[in-house]
Write a protein that holds these residues in place. Structure first.
Motif, mmCIF file in Angstrom:
data_model
loop_
_atom_site.group_PDB
_atom_site.id
_atom_site.type_symbol
_atom_site.label_atom_id
_atom_site.label_comp_id
_atom_site.label_asym_id
_atom_site.label_seq_id
_atom_site.Cartn_x
_atom_site.Cartn_y
_atom_site.Cartn_z
ATOM 1 N N MET A 1 0.797 -0.870 -0.032
ATOM 2 C CA MET A 1 -0.317 0.232 0.190
ATOM 3 C C MET A 1 0.652 1.380 -0.101
ATOM 4 S SD MET A 1 -3.101 0.901 2.229
ATOM 5 C CE MET A 1 -3.828 2.382 2.592
ATOM 6 N N LYS A 2 0.401 2.384 -0.856
ATOM 7 C CA LYS A 2 1.340 3.265 -1.509
ATOM 8 C C LYS A 2 1.342 4.312 0.061
ATOM 9 C CE LYS A 2 1.724 3.757 -6.255
ATOM 10 N NZ LYS A 2 1.566 3.670 -6.765
ATOM 11 N N LEU A 3 1.975 5.013 0.828
ATOM 12 C CA LEU A 3 2.185 5.849 1.932
ATOM 13 C C LEU A 3 1.739 7.502 0.907
ATOM 14 C CD1 LEU A 3 4.843 5.038 4.157
ATOM 15 C CD2 LEU A 3 2.260 4.184 4.372
ATOM 16 N N ARG A 4 1.153 7.888 1.365
ATOM 17 C CA ARG A 4 0.974 9.423 1.259
ATOM 18 C C ARG A 4 1.714 10.577 1.642
ATOM 19 N NH1 ARG A 4 -1.885 8.608 -3.667
ATOM 20 N NH2 ARG A 4 -3.625 6.394 -3.809
ATOM 21 N N LEU A 5 1.983 11.264 1.114
ATOM 22 C CA LEU A 5 2.024 12.514 2.320
ATOM 23 C C LEU A 5 1.352 13.569 2.920
ATOM 24 C CD1 LEU A 5 4.991 14.192 3.180
ATOM 25 C CD2 LEU A 5 4.839 15.731 1.285
ATOM 26 N N PHE A 6 0.158 13.553 2.467
ATOM 27 C CA PHE A 6 -0.814 14.176 2.096
ATOM 28 C C PHE A 6 -1.783 13.367 2.445
ATOM 29 C CE2 PHE A 6 2.216 17.479 0.173
ATOM 30 C CZ PHE A 6 2.041 18.386 1.539
ATOM 31 N N PRO A 7 -3.359 14.165 3.104
ATOM 32 C CA PRO A 7 -5.020 13.539 2.940
ATOM 33 C C PRO A 7 -5.120 13.441 1.959
ATOM 34 C CG PRO A 7 -5.197 15.618 4.434
ATOM 35 C CD PRO A 7 -3.258 14.986 3.739
ATOM 36 N N GLN A 8 -5.898 12.387 1.076
ATOM 37 C CA GLN A 8 -6.493 12.616 0.160
ATOM 38 C C GLN A 8 -7.732 13.741 -0.306
ATOM 39 O OE1 GLN A 8 -4.981 11.333 -3.071
ATOM 40 N NE2 GLN A 8 -3.704 12.112 -1.751
ATOM 41 N N GLU A 9 -8.515 14.404 -1.251
ATOM 42 C CA GLU A 9 -9.498 14.811 -1.438
ATOM 43 C C GLU A 9 -10.470 14.056 -1.792
ATOM 44 O OE1 GLU A 9 -12.788 16.774 -1.311
ATOM 45 O OE2 GLU A 9 -11.064 17.825 -0.585
ATOM 46 N N ASN A 10 -11.910 13.456 -1.540
ATOM 47 C CA ASN A 10 -12.587 12.413 -1.758
ATOM 48 C C ASN A 10 -13.776 12.786 -2.347
ATOM 49 O OD1 ASN A 10 -10.722 9.971 -1.170
ATOM 50 N ND2 ASN A 10 -11.595 9.961 1.015
ATOM 51 N N ALA A 11 -13.936 13.936 -2.395
ATOM 52 C CA ALA A 11 -14.741 14.762 -3.383
ATOM 53 C C ALA A 11 -15.042 14.303 -4.387
ATOM 54 C CB ALA A 11 -15.165 16.194 -3.553
ATOM 55 N N SER A 134 -10.175 5.924 -5.131
ATOM 56 C CA SER A 134 -9.259 6.535 -3.894
ATOM 57 C C SER A 134 -8.095 5.338 -3.718
ATOM 58 C CB SER A 134 -9.575 7.158 -3.038
ATOM 59 O OG SER A 134 -9.936 8.277 -3.497
ATOM 60 N N SER A 135 -8.371 3.997 -3.924
ATOM 61 C CA SER A 135 -7.553 3.176 -3.107
ATOM 62 C C SER A 135 -7.180 2.142 -3.836
ATOM 63 C CB SER A 135 -8.543 2.123 -1.980
ATOM 64 O OG SER A 135 -9.385 1.309 -3.237
ATOM 65 N N MET A 136 -7.864 2.347 -5.507
ATOM 66 C CA MET A 136 -7.481 1.086 -6.444
ATOM 67 C C MET A 136 -7.836 0.107 -6.309
ATOM 68 S SD MET A 136 -6.799 3.101 -9.065
ATOM 69 C CE MET A 136 -6.170 5.612 -9.479
ATOM 70 N N GLU A 137 -8.805 -0.753 -5.308
ATOM 71 C CA GLU A 137 -9.248 -1.725 -5.409
ATOM 72 C C GLU A 137 -10.295 -2.656 -6.060
ATOM 73 O OE1 GLU A 137 -10.149 -2.400 -0.730
ATOM 74 O OE2 GLU A 137 -8.495 -1.330 -0.479
ATOM 75 N N ASP A 138 -10.381 -3.731 -6.846
ATOM 76 C CA ASP A 138 -10.956 -4.294 -6.790
ATOM 77 C C ASP A 138 -11.683 -3.394 -8.629
ATOM 78 O OD1 ASP A 138 -11.409 -6.415 -5.862
ATOM 79 O OD2 ASP A 138 -12.611 -5.078 -4.796
ATOM 80 N N LEU A 139 -11.021 -2.344 -8.894
ATOM 81 C CA LEU A 139 -11.447 -1.919 -10.720
ATOM 82 C C LEU A 139 -10.645 -2.520 -11.700
ATOM 83 C CD1 LEU A 139 -10.069 1.787 -9.755
ATOM 84 C CD2 LEU A 139 -11.494 0.997 -9.553
#
Length: 205
Positions: A1-11, A134-139
């Motif tokens: 799982m990739k670590l992200r420096l900033f929180p992601q915008e989910n809008a 955002s997670s790229m799961e099951d795509l």
């Protein structure tokens, strides 16, 4: 799982999912048109316009969100492409309903219902997939299933057009063919959404 420096915008993913849901609602209205009397067409066509308008509002809301958010969960160009394609899909569904109302087509082939079944399934899968961006799961599974459904839609379209050519005079054929073309174009736009998702998966891998 990739670590992200900033929180992601989910809008963005949420708005894209809501656009796909508008397409599902539009399919419900379109199904009602297929079972309605010609006297009911105008009111139902207006209801379909409202779903298209709601999708357009969501499209513009996404554009605003991308412009005003410092961080987005995906590159802006990817989100814009997904949003544009989803909006074009419901525009074409809306166009199919409007044509039925304008032409006063009292009976359509069962193929129309078959195409709506495909569109509905594609839209439902897309609504879920957009929330997973955002997670790229099951795509990858989503991508493959949408392509499978799109191939089914193309076969249905070819059969529908052949039946129309065989069963109708040229003027009637052209009216029904217009509707058939609009519906298969909806499935093509959603296939383009899935292809864009596939491109995102490749870039993110």
């Amino acid at each position: 799982m990739k670590l992200r420096l900033f929180p992601q915008e989910n809008a963005g993913p949420e708005l894209l999912s809501r656009m796909a849901r508008q397409l599902v609602l539009g399919v419900g209205t379109m199904s009602a048109i297929l079972g309605a009397s010609t006297e009911e067409y105008d009111a139902l066509s207006e209801e379909l316009h409202e779903h298209e308008s709601a999708s357009t509002d969501l499209h513009f809301a996404l554009l605003t969100s991308m412009r005003t958010s410092f961080i987005n969960s995906l590159p802006r160009e990817d989100m814009y492409s997904l949003s544009r394609l989803l909006n074009e899909a419901i525009e074409k569904l809306d166009g199919a309903g409007e044509l039925i109302a304008l032409y006063r087509l009292s009976t359509l082939s069962q193929r129309a219902s078959d195409q709506l079944e495909v569109i509905n399934r594609q839209a439902e899968l897309t609504a879920v997939a957009m929330q997973q961006l955002s997670s790229m799961e099951d795509l990858e599974e989503y991508w493959i299933e949408i392509l499978r459904l799109a191939k089914r839609a193309e076969r249905t379209h070819r059969s529908w057009c052949a039946e129309l050519m065989h069963d109708h005079k040229p003027s009637v054929y052209l009216r029904h063919r217009d509707v058939a073309d609009q519906l298969v174009d909806v499935t093509r736009d959603i296939r383009r959404v899935a292809t864009q998702v596939g491109s995102i998966l490749v870039k993110e891998s």
